[in-house]
Design a protein around this motif. Structure first.
Motif, mmCIF file in Angstrom:
data_model
loop_
_atom_site.group_PDB
_atom_site.id
_atom_site.type_symbol
_atom_site.label_atom_id
_atom_site.label_comp_id
_atom_site.label_asym_id
_atom_site.label_seq_id
_atom_site.Cartn_x
_atom_site.Cartn_y
_atom_site.Cartn_z
ATOM 1 N N LEU A 1 -11.306 0.484 134.554
ATOM 2 C CA LEU A 1 -12.392 -0.473 134.763
ATOM 3 C C LEU A 1 -13.660 0.209 135.254
ATOM 4 O O LEU A 1 -13.620 1.094 136.115
ATOM 5 C CB LEU A 1 -11.957 -1.526 135.787
ATOM 6 C CG LEU A 1 -10.739 -2.378 135.409
ATOM 7 C CD1 LEU A 1 -10.416 -3.343 136.532
ATOM 8 C CD2 LEU A 1 -10.986 -3.130 134.113
ATOM 9 N N GLU A 2 -14.768 -0.223 134.701
ATOM 10 C CA GLU A 2 -16.061 0.201 135.206
ATOM 11 C C GLU A 2 -16.561 -0.856 136.184
ATOM 12 O O GLU A 2 -16.127 -2.008 136.142
ATOM 13 C CB GLU A 2 -17.062 0.363 134.058
ATOM 14 C CG GLU A 2 -16.721 1.495 133.103
ATOM 15 C CD GLU A 2 -17.813 1.707 132.074
ATOM 16 O OE1 GLU A 2 -18.869 1.059 132.213
ATOM 17 O OE2 GLU A 2 -17.612 2.506 131.155
ATOM 18 N N MET B 1 -18.273 -3.855 137.912
ATOM 19 C CA MET B 1 -18.776 -5.101 137.330
ATOM 20 C C MET B 1 -20.301 -5.147 137.347
ATOM 21 O O MET B 1 -20.919 -5.812 136.522
ATOM 22 C CB MET B 1 -18.205 -6.298 138.088
ATOM 23 C CG MET B 1 -16.709 -6.500 137.860
ATOM 24 S SD MET B 1 -15.969 -7.765 138.928
ATOM 25 C CE MET B 1 -16.919 -9.209 138.458
ATOM 26 N N THR C 1 -21.025 -3.465 133.922
ATOM 27 C CA THR C 1 -20.610 -4.218 132.733
ATOM 28 C C THR C 1 -21.211 -5.616 132.693
ATOM 29 O O THR C 1 -21.476 -6.167 131.622
ATOM 30 C CB THR C 1 -19.084 -4.341 132.677
ATOM 31 O OG1 THR C 1 -18.633 -5.122 133.805
ATOM 32 C CG2 THR C 1 -18.423 -2.973 132.723
ATOM 33 N N LEU D 1 -19.636 -8.143 133.333
ATOM 34 C CA LEU D 1 -18.572 -9.023 132.859
ATOM 35 C C LEU D 1 -17.391 -9.014 133.825
ATOM 36 O O LEU D 1 -17.069 -7.975 134.399
ATOM 37 C CB LEU D 1 -18.087 -8.577 131.474
ATOM 38 C CG LEU D 1 -19.113 -8.596 130.341
ATOM 39 C CD1 LEU D 1 -18.516 -7.940 129.101
ATOM 40 C CD2 LEU D 1 -19.552 -10.024 130.033
#
Length: 209
Positions: free
Chosen positions: A44-45, A47, A50, A52
């Protein structure tokens, strides 16, 4: 071994997302996650980059478990048993227990337990994690059994480490150490105490839901 790391995750947006998710979903026991499943989970990058939310809670939990592994080299094995506990004034504590294979007739503890506090809990009183520094034993003369959390509270002494709830606090300890969550005395209305826990196993186990 008892290890405490404050401000564990740099990206606390995922903690906020998990808190809001499980605040409404409630406590949840996940299936056993093999090490290969966790390792293959998406990286995960933040939030904030992103823009998202995660597609599913399991992605965030695998992300956190990977962080657990990186923080303690002995936190590794065949896989992990993850669950989320949600407590409030109506369901305000967790009884004295050992994290073990619940499918066995005897107490077979996990290797290590890691629990991460989620949600601010800034105005909460109580809800501390109490860990007995004496490992569980089958010797009836040495094993303390408490019928209720109130019996346990009467017996807290130097054999116990009491760890207050704090958002983004990681607590990792040998799973053979008995522990409990003490009753919540006060909490902001409509708020709750949320923690994510994952035990590490050297074998695959069948999770009881």
């Amino acid at each position: 071994m008892i290890k405490i790391i404050d401000d564990f995750l740099e990206d606390t947006e995922y903690l906020d997302w998990l808190y809001n998710y499980f605040k409404y979903v409630g406590s949840y026991q996940f299936d056993f996650m093999p090490k290969s499943y966790v390792n293959k989970a998406v990286d995960l990058e933040p939030m904030s980059i992103t823009g998202l939310p995660p597609k599913k809670a399991e992605d965030v939990l695998c992300y956190i478990i990977k962080k657990f592994c990186a923080s303690e080299l002995s936190y590794t094995g065949a896989g992990f048993e993850p669950w989320v506990n949600v407590l409030d004034m109506h369901n305000d504590h967790l009884n004295y227990h050992v994290d073990c294979d619940e499918q066995k007739n005897e107490v077979v503890p996990a290797k290590l337990t890691a629990t991460l506090h989620i949600g601010s809990g800034a105005d909460m009183e109580g809800g501390e994690l109490a860990i007995n520094v004496n490992p569980y034993t089958t010797d009836e003369n040495e094993t303390f059994v408490y019928d209720t959390i109130f019996d346990l509270k009467k017996d807290l002494d130097n054999d116990w480490i009491i760890i207050p709830y704090r958002c983004n606090r990681l607590i990792m300890f040998d799973s053979i150490l008995p522990h409990a969550v003490l009753p919540i005395k006060k909490i902001t209305p409509n708020e709750c105490r949320v923690s994510f826990t994952a035990t590490c196993w050297d074998k695959k186990i069948k999770v009881r839901k």
